[in-house]
Design a protein around this motif. Sequence first.
Motif, short mmCIF file in Angstrom:
data_model
loop_
_atom_site.label_atom_id
_atom_site.label_comp_id
_atom_site.label_asym_id
_atom_site.label_seq_id
_atom_site.Cartn_x
_atom_site.Cartn_y
_atom_site.Cartn_z
N SER A 84 0.82 -1.21 0.00
CA SER A 84 0.00 0.00 0.00
C SER A 84 0.86 1.26 0.00
O SER A 84 0.54 2.24 -0.69
CB SER A 84 -0.99 0.00 1.17
OG SER A 84 -0.29 0.06 2.38
N THR A 85 1.98 1.24 0.72
CA THR A 85 2.87 2.42 0.73
C THR A 85 3.36 2.72 -0.69
O THR A 85 3.30 3.86 -1.16
CB THR A 85 4.10 2.12 1.63
OG1 THR A 85 3.63 1.69 2.90
CG2 THR A 85 4.98 3.34 1.78
N VAL A 86 3.83 1.65 -1.36
CA VAL A 86 4.37 1.81 -2.71
C VAL A 86 3.26 2.20 -3.69
O VAL A 86 3.42 3.09 -4.52
CB VAL A 86 5.04 0.48 -3.12
CG1 VAL A 86 5.23 0.38 -4.60
CG2 VAL A 86 6.37 0.31 -2.38
N ALA A 87 2.10 1.53 -3.57
CA ALA A 87 1.01 1.77 -4.51
C ALA A 87 0.52 3.22 -4.43
O ALA A 87 0.26 3.86 -5.45
CB ALA A 87 -0.14 0.80 -4.24
N LYS A 88 0.44 3.76 -3.20
CA LYS A 88 0.00 5.16 -3.05
C LYS A 88 0.97 6.11 -3.73
O LYS A 88 0.57 7.06 -4.41
CB LYS A 88 -0.05 5.54 -1.56
CG LYS A 88 -1.35 5.19 -0.89
CD LYS A 88 -1.31 5.64 0.57
CE LYS A 88 -2.12 4.67 1.40
NZ LYS A 88 -1.77 4.59 2.79
N ARG A 89 2.27 5.86 -3.51
CA ARG A 89 3.27 6.77 -4.10
C ARG A 89 3.27 6.69 -5.61
O ARG A 89 3.40 7.69 -6.30
CB ARG A 89 4.66 6.42 -3.58
CG ARG A 89 4.78 6.75 -2.10
CD ARG A 89 6.19 6.57 -1.63
NE ARG A 89 6.21 6.63 -0.17
CZ ARG A 89 7.31 6.58 0.57
NH1 ARG A 89 8.48 6.48 -0.01
NH2 ARG A 89 7.24 6.65 1.87
N ILE A 90 3.14 5.47 -6.14
CA ILE A 90 3.13 5.33 -7.60
C ILE A 90 1.90 6.01 -8.18
O ILE A 90 1.98 6.73 -9.17
CB ILE A 90 3.17 3.83 -8.00
CG1 ILE A 90 4.55 3.26 -7.65
CG2 ILE A 90 2.87 3.64 -9.47
CD1 ILE A 90 4.69 1.77 -7.89
N ALA A 91 0.74 5.80 -7.53
CA ALA A 91 -0.49 6.41 -8.03
C ALA A 91 -0.35 7.92 -8.09
O ALA A 91 -0.70 8.56 -9.09
CB ALA A 91 -1.68 6.01 -7.15
N SER A 92 0.21 8.51 -7.03
CA SER A 92 0.29 9.98 -7.05
C SER A 92 1.32 10.44 -8.08
O SER A 92 1.12 11.45 -8.75
CB SER A 92 0.50 10.52 -5.63
OG SER A 92 1.80 10.93 -5.43
N ALA A 93 2.40 9.67 -8.28
CA ALA A 93 3.42 10.07 -9.27
C ALA A 93 2.91 10.00 -10.70
O ALA A 93 3.29 10.81 -11.55
CB ALA A 93 4.67 9.21 -9.12
#
Length: 222
Positions: A20-29
Motif C-alpha cells: 500500500s505504501t508503494v502503490a499510493k506513491r506510484i499512483a500519485s506520481a
Amino acid sequence: MGTNSHIKVAIDGPSGAGKSTVAKRIASAIGADYIDTGAMYRAVALKLLRCGIDPESEPERLSDMLSTTTVDFRSGSTLLDGQDVTGEIRTPEVTAMASASSALRQIREKLVELQREMGRSKSVVMDGRDIGTNVFPDAECKFYMTASAEERARRRFAELSAAGARDSYADVLAAIEKRDYDDSHRALNPLVRAEDAILIDTDGIGIEDVTDNMLAYIESLL
Ligand code: DC
C-alpha cells in the motif's frame, strides 16, 4: 502500450510486504487512482459484523446485504454505504472476518465486479492478492511484492508497538504466517504470483528505493 490512454498497475503480494505504501506513491506520481482492494474486503467484513450475518451459513442474508452495499474511496478514505470507515476496518476482529469472508464466492464476485468497473475509464494502481491473476489479467504492468514472514512481522510489530499495542513479536509472526497460509490456500483466486508479474523482494531494501525502481519501470512503458 497500445492506444488506451489509461494504464492499470497491479500490485499483489502477502500482507505486510509494503504494497500500500508503494502503490499510493506510484499512483500519485503517475496521476492514477489508488485502489486498496483489501480495504474493500474489510469494509464488507465490517458490515457482516455490524449486521450479525454469518456469511457461510446465511447465504440469502449475505446476498441481500451485498445487493444493497456500496464500497468506494474518496481522498484516501474508505466509504461503506457512503460512511467513512477508514479507521474501523483495521481492528483485529475485522481483519479476521475479512480473511475468512474473502474466501466466499458471492463476496469475491461482487467486489471483483466493482474493481473492474473502477479501472474501466481511468488509470488505476490496484493492490491486493488477485489483481494480476484475476481482476486485471490484461494489466499493462504487474508486480508481485513480497518479503520474508520474519521481516514483515518485524515491520508490523514496530508499527503496533509505536501505536501502543502490547502484542508480542511471536504473536505478530504467527498471525502473519496464518494469514499467508489462508490467503494462498483458499480455493477461489488464492494469492499466487502471476506468471508475467515482476517479483519484488523487499527484504532489507528501503521502501524509497523499491518505489523508485518500480516507477522507473512504469515510466519506461508510458
Ligand atoms: O490486504 P489486507 O490485509 O487489507 O486484506 C484483507 C483481507 O482481504 C486479506 O485477508 C485477504 C483479502 N483480500 C483478498 O482476498 N483479495 C484481495 N484482492 C485483497 C484482499
